[in-house]
Design a protein around this motif. Structure first.
Motif, PDB file in Angstrom:
ATOM      1  N   GLN A  86       4.603  54.817  45.676  1.00  0.00           N
ATOM      2  CA  GLN A  86       5.667  54.031  45.022  1.00  0.00           C
ATOM      3  C   GLN A  86       6.606  52.826  45.827  1.00  0.00           C
ATOM      4  O   GLN A  86       6.772  53.122  46.992  1.00  0.00           O
ATOM      5  CB  GLN A  86       6.911  54.860  44.352  1.00  0.00           C
ATOM      6  CG  GLN A  86       6.454  55.545  43.169  1.00  0.00           C
ATOM      7  CD  GLN A  86       7.626  56.215  42.272  1.00  0.00           C
ATOM      8  OE1 GLN A  86       8.603  55.889  42.643  1.00  0.00           O
ATOM      9  NE2 GLN A  86       7.053  57.210  41.531  1.00  0.00           N
ATOM     10  N   VAL A  87       6.574  51.814  45.149  1.00  0.00           N
ATOM     11  CA  VAL A  87       7.514  50.678  45.923  1.00  0.00           C
ATOM     12  C   VAL A  87       8.743  50.680  44.897  1.00  0.00           C
ATOM     13  O   VAL A  87       8.888  50.360  43.811  1.00  0.00           O
ATOM     14  CB  VAL A  87       6.882  49.477  45.853  1.00  0.00           C
ATOM     15  CG1 VAL A  87       7.926  48.220  46.309  1.00  0.00           C
ATOM     16  CG2 VAL A  87       5.758  49.267  46.533  1.00  0.00           C
ATOM     17  N   ILE A  88       9.958  51.206  45.471  1.00  0.00           N
ATOM     18  CA  ILE A  88      11.202  51.161  44.891  1.00  0.00           C
ATOM     19  C   ILE A  88      12.138  49.989  45.349  1.00  0.00           C
ATOM     20  O   ILE A  88      12.371  49.619  46.218  1.00  0.00           O
ATOM     21  CB  ILE A  88      12.009  52.640  45.268  1.00  0.00           C
ATOM     22  CG1 ILE A  88      11.173  53.747  44.986  1.00  0.00           C
ATOM     23  CG2 ILE A  88      13.334  52.835  44.508  1.00  0.00           C
ATOM     24  CD1 ILE A  88      11.536  55.028  45.599  1.00  0.00           C
ATOM     25  N   SER A  89      12.383  49.275  44.083  1.00  0.00           N
ATOM     26  CA  SER A  89      13.326  48.061  44.276  1.00  0.00           C
ATOM     27  C   SER A  89      14.852  48.558  44.089  1.00  0.00           C
ATOM     28  O   SER A  89      15.142  49.196  42.987  1.00  0.00           O
ATOM     29  CB  SER A  89      13.089  47.025  43.351  1.00  0.00           C
ATOM     30  OG  SER A  89      13.761  45.924  43.376  1.00  0.00           O
ATOM     31  N   TYR A  90      15.668  48.089  45.141  1.00  0.00           N
ATOM     32  CA  TYR A  90      17.213  48.437  44.892  1.00  0.00           C
ATOM     33  C   TYR A  90      17.766  46.778  45.090  1.00  0.00           C
ATOM     34  O   TYR A  90      17.588  46.322  45.886  1.00  0.00           O
ATOM     35  CB  TYR A  90      17.440  49.142  46.284  1.00  0.00           C
ATOM     36  CG  TYR A  90      19.147  49.370  46.198  1.00  0.00           C
ATOM     37  CD1 TYR A  90      19.806  49.405  45.134  1.00  0.00           C
ATOM     38  CD2 TYR A  90      19.718  49.575  47.420  1.00  0.00           C
ATOM     39  CE1 TYR A  90      21.118  49.681  45.195  1.00  0.00           C
ATOM     40  CE2 TYR A  90      20.804  49.992  47.599  1.00  0.00           C
ATOM     41  CZ  TYR A  90      21.731  49.898  46.535  1.00  0.00           C
ATOM     42  OH  TYR A  90      23.191  50.217  46.624  1.00  0.00           O
ATOM     43  N   ASP A  91      18.430  46.487  43.974  1.00  0.00           N
ATOM     44  CA  ASP A  91      18.969  45.043  43.957  1.00  0.00           C
ATOM     45  C   ASP A  91      20.425  45.324  43.956  1.00  0.00           C
ATOM     46  O   ASP A  91      21.430  45.006  43.388  1.00  0.00           O
ATOM     47  CB  ASP A  91      18.792  44.469  42.271  1.00  0.00           C
ATOM     48  CG  ASP A  91      19.132  43.072  42.146  1.00  0.00           C
ATOM     49  OD1 ASP A  91      19.503  42.486  43.235  1.00  0.00           O
ATOM     50  OD2 ASP A  91      19.153  42.608  41.061  1.00  0.00           O
ATOM     51  N   LYS A  92      20.795  45.498  45.333  1.00  0.00           N
ATOM     52  CA  LYS A  92      21.950  45.875  45.879  1.00  0.00           C
ATOM     53  C   LYS A  92      22.850  44.743  45.862  1.00  0.00           C
ATOM     54  O   LYS A  92      24.292  44.825  45.878  1.00  0.00           O
ATOM     55  CB  LYS A  92      22.086  46.298  47.508  1.00  0.00           C
ATOM     56  CG  LYS A  92      21.461  45.404  48.434  1.00  0.00           C
ATOM     57  CD  LYS A  92      21.424  46.033  49.873  1.00  0.00           C
ATOM     58  CE  LYS A  92      20.983  45.117  51.000  1.00  0.00           C
ATOM     59  NZ  LYS A  92      20.780  45.418  52.240  1.00  0.00           N
ATOM     60  N   ARG A  93      22.530  43.312  45.872  1.00  0.00           N
ATOM     61  CA  ARG A  93      23.402  42.206  45.585  1.00  0.00           C
ATOM     62  C   ARG A  93      23.498  41.655  44.167  1.00  0.00           C
ATOM     63  O   ARG A  93      24.114  40.800  43.986  1.00  0.00           O
ATOM     64  CB  ARG A  93      23.044  41.215  46.660  1.00  0.00           C
ATOM     65  CG  ARG A  93      23.033  41.543  48.049  1.00  0.00           C
ATOM     66  CD  ARG A  93      22.561  40.618  49.103  1.00  0.00           C
ATOM     67  NE  ARG A  93      22.725  40.984  50.487  1.00  0.00           N
ATOM     68  CZ  ARG A  93      21.815  41.544  51.204  1.00  0.00           C
ATOM     69  NH1 ARG A  93      20.455  41.466  50.469  1.00  0.00           N
ATOM     70  NH2 ARG A  93      21.971  41.664  52.316  1.00  0.00           N
ATOM     71  N   GLY A  94      22.697  42.421  43.372  1.00  0.00           N
ATOM     72  CA  GLY A  94      22.560  41.866  41.814  1.00  0.00           C
ATOM     73  C   GLY A  94      22.960  42.930  41.130  1.00  0.00           C
ATOM     74  O   GLY A  94      24.338  43.471  41.007  1.00  0.00           O
ATOM     75  N   LYS A  95      22.114  43.239  40.226  1.00  0.00           N
ATOM     76  CA  LYS A  95      22.661  44.245  39.078  1.00  0.00           C
ATOM     77  C   LYS A  95      22.988  45.621  39.523  1.00  0.00           C
ATOM     78  O   LYS A  95      23.439  46.391  38.583  1.00  0.00           O
ATOM     79  CB  LYS A  95      21.365  44.351  37.779  1.00  0.00           C
ATOM     80  CG  LYS A  95      19.849  44.771  38.350  1.00  0.00           C
ATOM     81  CD  LYS A  95      19.036  44.572  37.233  1.00  0.00           C
ATOM     82  CE  LYS A  95      17.573  45.329  37.793  1.00  0.00           C
ATOM     83  NZ  LYS A  95      16.611  44.843  36.747  1.00  0.00           N
ATOM     84  N   GLU A  96      22.327  46.101  40.499  1.00  0.00           N
ATOM     85  CA  GLU A  96      22.500  47.384  40.908  1.00  0.00           C
ATOM     86  C   GLU A  96      23.805  47.303  42.026  1.00  0.00           C
ATOM     87  O   GLU A  96      24.003  48.430  42.931  1.00  0.00           O
ATOM     88  CB  GLU A  96      21.286  48.063  41.638  1.00  0.00           C
ATOM     89  CG  GLU A  96      20.257  48.265  40.532  1.00  0.00           C
ATOM     90  CD  GLU A  96      18.938  48.949  41.105  1.00  0.00           C
ATOM     91  OE1 GLU A  96      18.940  49.792  41.079  1.00  0.00           O
ATOM     92  OE2 GLU A  96      18.316  47.955  41.821  1.00  0.00           O
TER      93      GLU A  96
END
Length: 370
Positions: A86-96
């Protein structure tokens, strides 16, 4: 209860669990590791340089499923990777962004029940994610802001190339550390698109003028003059690459148009950019992500260093590549690990002192190696 004491008690309890897990693990018992998480949520270039660690971990733990946690902009780099589950995306500067996003990600990671976390990213948040995800074996660098949350700490050797540093996280298990350039496992359709977009020239030079940090950008007028020198040779062409944010720079360099200049800035994915670079004789770029894309493409790379220095470990590895620096020592250099938004002494001498004529000479030496 005092917050420091509270943290200490929690850490002590977790440390006992960690000790049991680490004691049970031995290099010859690699089959105990069934799931691995690699955390690198810094910039795109950092994500590219973590790819050799993915393959090395896959070789050493052949039975393990491997996931990688990266920012959304870097997630596409790892599509079609044969060793990733799996490639897990973490939008730490955006929606997350914020606590809610952090906790949502944490819940997802806990469900995966990882046995091993490899944490080349040296932030407190990354170490905290690994710890709070209840991953029993957590390996990172001694310079991490969250090093106290790791079960194994590797010395961060600054002169060493970042790829070697990343792979060295595995040597706590006896894994041999060796350099391997990143691989993006490009697909036929990506290479076909690149082939159709290339300028009609015997050899093509790629120019990548962008960077998130202003002090890492060689002046646009210097790129313009370098392009003029390239085009003075009728056998050479130019392709301009970069993200959509770099389009104004690329338009200035491309000018009114030339039959041997193709401006692809903002038109390609990162993987397609890598496919274009595969077809280039060389790449001239700032100390930014294209350096590492060029390394993955196997093209010759000339990286221009101004505010930063090659000794940070992000230089274009290999004898056929070049790190281009100011011609004389400057007391103000480096002015930061990432550069900055503006020159702190207002001269920008580090970049202005690197002349297009000098870069042209280096470029000619590099492509003459063919």
């Amino acid at each position: 209860m005092d917050s420091g004491l509270s943290r200490s008690l929690v850490l002590d309890a977790q440390t006992m669990e960690d000790a049991a897990a680490v004691t049970a693990f031995a290099p010859e018992n690699t089959e105990m590791v069934r799931r691995i998480l690699i955390i690198q949520t810094a910039f795109i270039g950092d994500a590219i340089l973590v790819e050799p660690l993915i393959r090395a971990a896959g070789d050493y733990f052949p039975q393990a499923a491997i996931d990688v946690l990266v920012i959304p902009a870097a997630a596409g780099l790892f599509s079609h990777h044969p060793r990733l589950d799996q490639v897990i995306s973490y939008d730490k500067r955006g929606k997350e962004r914020g606590l809610a996003g952090f906790l949502d990600l944490l819940a997802r990671l806990r469900k995966r029940r990882y046995d091993l976390a490899l944490v080349p990213h040296r932030s407190l948040r990354s170490a905290l994610l690994a710890w709070l995800s209840r991953i029993p074996i957590r390996v990172g660098f001694d310079t991490s802001a969250g090093s106290f949350l790791l079960t194994h700490r590797k010395m961060y050797l600054r002169p060493q190339h970042e790829i070697l540093r990343n792979v060295s996280l595995l040597d706590v298990f006896g894994c041999e550390v060796r350099f391997s350039r990143p691989q993006l496992f490009l697909q036929p359709e990506e290479r076909k698109k690149a082939r159709e977009l290339m300028p009609d020239a015997h050899k093509v030079i790629a120019l990548a003028p962008g960077s998130v940090w202003a002090t890492k950008r060689w002046p646009v007028e210097s790129f313009v003059r370098l392009q003029e020198k390239i085009l003075s040779d009728p056998q050479l062409g130019v392709v301009l690459i970069g993200g959509a944010e770099d389009s104004p720079l690329c338009r200035q360099i491309a000018g009114a148009g030339h039959e041997r200049v193709v401006d692809l800035c903002g038109q390609l994915s990162l993987r397609e950019s890598c496919a274009v670079l595969e077809r280039c004789a060389a790449l001239v770029t700032n100390d930014s992500a294209p350096t590492h894309l060029g390394l993955a493409a196997g093209t010759r790379v000339l990286t221009i260093f101004g505010a930063t220095v090659p000794e940070f470990g992000f230089y274009p590895y290999g004898e056929k590549n070049r790190s281009i620096e100011p011609p004389r020592e400057l007391d103000c250099r480096p002015c930061g690990i990432h550069g900055g938004r503006s020159c702190p002494i207002k001269t920008f001498e580090c970049m202005r002192s690197i002349t297009p004529e000098y870069v042209w000479r280096e470029l000619m030496q590099v492509i003459a190696q063919d």
